[in-house]
Design a protein around this motif. Structure first.
Motif, short mmCIF file in Angstrom:
data_model
loop_
_atom_site.label_atom_id
_atom_site.label_comp_id
_atom_site.label_asym_id
_atom_site.label_seq_id
_atom_site.Cartn_x
_atom_site.Cartn_y
_atom_site.Cartn_z
N ASP A 146 -27.73 23.23 26.08
CA ASP A 146 -27.04 22.79 24.88
C ASP A 146 -25.54 22.91 25.17
N ILE A 147 -24.90 21.79 25.38
CA ILE A 147 -23.50 21.77 25.79
C ILE A 147 -22.65 21.27 24.62
N ARG A 148 -21.78 22.14 24.14
CA ARG A 148 -20.96 21.82 22.96
C ARG A 148 -19.54 21.46 23.36
N ASP A 149 -19.06 20.41 22.70
CA ASP A 149 -17.66 20.00 22.82
C ASP A 149 -17.18 19.77 21.40
N GLY A 150 -16.58 20.80 20.82
CA GLY A 150 -16.21 20.73 19.41
C GLY A 150 -17.45 20.57 18.55
N GLY A 151 -17.51 19.49 17.77
CA GLY A 151 -18.67 19.23 16.92
C GLY A 151 -19.75 18.42 17.60
N HIS A 152 -19.52 18.01 18.85
CA HIS A 152 -20.49 17.17 19.58
C HIS A 152 -21.43 18.06 20.40
N LEU A 153 -22.73 17.75 20.36
CA LEU A 153 -23.72 18.49 21.14
C LEU A 153 -24.40 17.54 22.11
N GLU A 154 -24.35 17.89 23.39
CA GLU A 154 -25.04 17.13 24.43
C GLU A 154 -26.17 18.02 24.93
N GLN A 155 -27.38 17.45 25.06
CA GLN A 155 -28.52 18.25 25.49
C GLN A 155 -29.19 17.61 26.70
N TRP A 156 -29.53 18.47 27.66
CA TRP A 156 -30.26 18.08 28.86
C TRP A 156 -31.46 19.01 28.99
N LEU A 157 -32.61 18.45 29.30
CA LEU A 157 -33.82 19.24 29.46
C LEU A 157 -34.30 19.12 30.90
N LEU A 158 -34.43 20.25 31.57
CA LEU A 158 -34.90 20.31 32.95
C LEU A 158 -36.28 20.95 32.95
N ASP A 159 -37.29 20.17 33.33
CA ASP A 159 -38.65 20.67 33.48
C ASP A 159 -38.91 20.94 34.95
N ILE A 160 -39.40 22.13 35.26
CA ILE A 160 -39.69 22.51 36.65
C ILE A 160 -41.17 22.83 36.75
N ASP A 161 -41.85 22.20 37.68
CA ASP A 161 -43.27 22.45 37.90
C ASP A 161 -43.51 22.60 39.39
N HIS A 162 -43.46 23.85 39.85
CA HIS A 162 -43.68 24.18 41.27
C HIS A 162 -42.82 23.34 42.20
N ASP B 161 -19.48 33.62 28.10
CA ASP B 161 -19.18 32.18 28.08
C ASP B 161 -20.45 31.35 28.04
N ILE B 162 -21.57 31.96 28.43
CA ILE B 162 -22.87 31.31 28.40
C ILE B 162 -23.82 32.23 27.64
N MET B 163 -24.56 31.66 26.70
CA MET B 163 -25.57 32.40 25.96
C MET B 163 -26.94 31.91 26.42
N VAL B 164 -27.84 32.83 26.69
CA VAL B 164 -29.18 32.49 27.16
C VAL B 164 -30.20 32.99 26.15
N ASP B 165 -31.08 32.10 25.72
CA ASP B 165 -32.17 32.45 24.83
C ASP B 165 -33.47 32.13 25.56
N GLY B 166 -34.28 33.14 25.80
CA GLY B 166 -35.54 32.93 26.50
C GLY B 166 -35.57 33.71 27.81
N VAL C 286 -33.21 28.39 26.78
CA VAL C 286 -32.12 27.56 26.26
C VAL C 286 -30.81 28.20 26.69
N ILE C 287 -29.96 27.38 27.32
CA ILE C 287 -28.65 27.84 27.76
C ILE C 287 -27.60 27.14 26.90
N GLN C 288 -26.81 27.92 26.18
CA GLN C 288 -25.75 27.38 25.34
C GLN C 288 -24.42 27.62 26.03
N VAL C 289 -23.66 26.54 26.17
CA VAL C 289 -22.41 26.62 26.92
C VAL C 289 -21.44 25.58 26.39
N SER C 290 -20.15 25.86 26.51
CA SER C 290 -19.14 24.87 26.12
C SER C 290 -19.06 23.80 27.21
N SER C 291 -18.57 22.64 26.83
CA SER C 291 -18.43 21.56 27.82
C SER C 291 -17.44 21.94 28.92
N GLN C 292 -16.42 22.74 28.59
CA GLN C 292 -15.44 23.14 29.59
C GLN C 292 -16.08 24.02 30.67
#
Length: 120
Positions: free
Chosen positions: A30-46, A87-92, A61-67
């Protein structure tokens, strides 16, 4: 294209990373730039990796600023140090978040002595 987008595009093209052959899980960025949220999902299977632009559920879930995300994608910021600074928050799954750090470029170091551009 931003360094962050280029980073995720490289993962999409690579599709596989043997360093993750024993890993199964998903990480949403979850990448935040002000009020904008960009999300990327990475699935890893072996070792097989699939990247989508999705806000779906994830193991971690990794929350981080765009900078900070941009600096990490350029190899200028160490993920563990950024987590320690808050600077990075990790949930999970923190262990999975730390392993993901291997995908990012390394921090640039001092020029090598045998590098002709180093002036040595």
């Amino acid at each position: 294209m931003s360094a962050t987008s280029a980073f995720f595009e490289r993962l999409t093209v690579a599709c596989r990373d043997p360093r993750f052959s024993k890993v199964r899980g998903s990480v949403r960025f979850d990448i935040r730039d002000g009020g904008h949220l960009e999300q990327w999902l990475l699935d890893i299977d072996h070792g097989r990796m699939r990247v989508t632009r999705s806000g779906g559920p994830a193991t971690t879930v990794i929350q981080v600023s765009s900078q900070v995300a941009e600096a990490m994608a350029r190899g200028e910021v160490n993920g563990l140090a950024a987590i320690t600074r808050g600077d990075i928050m990790v949930d999970g799954d923190l262990a999975l978040a730390l392993r993901i750090g291997r995908l990012f470029p390394r921090e640039p170091g001092p020029p090598q002595r045998d590098d002709p551009d180093s002036g040595a």
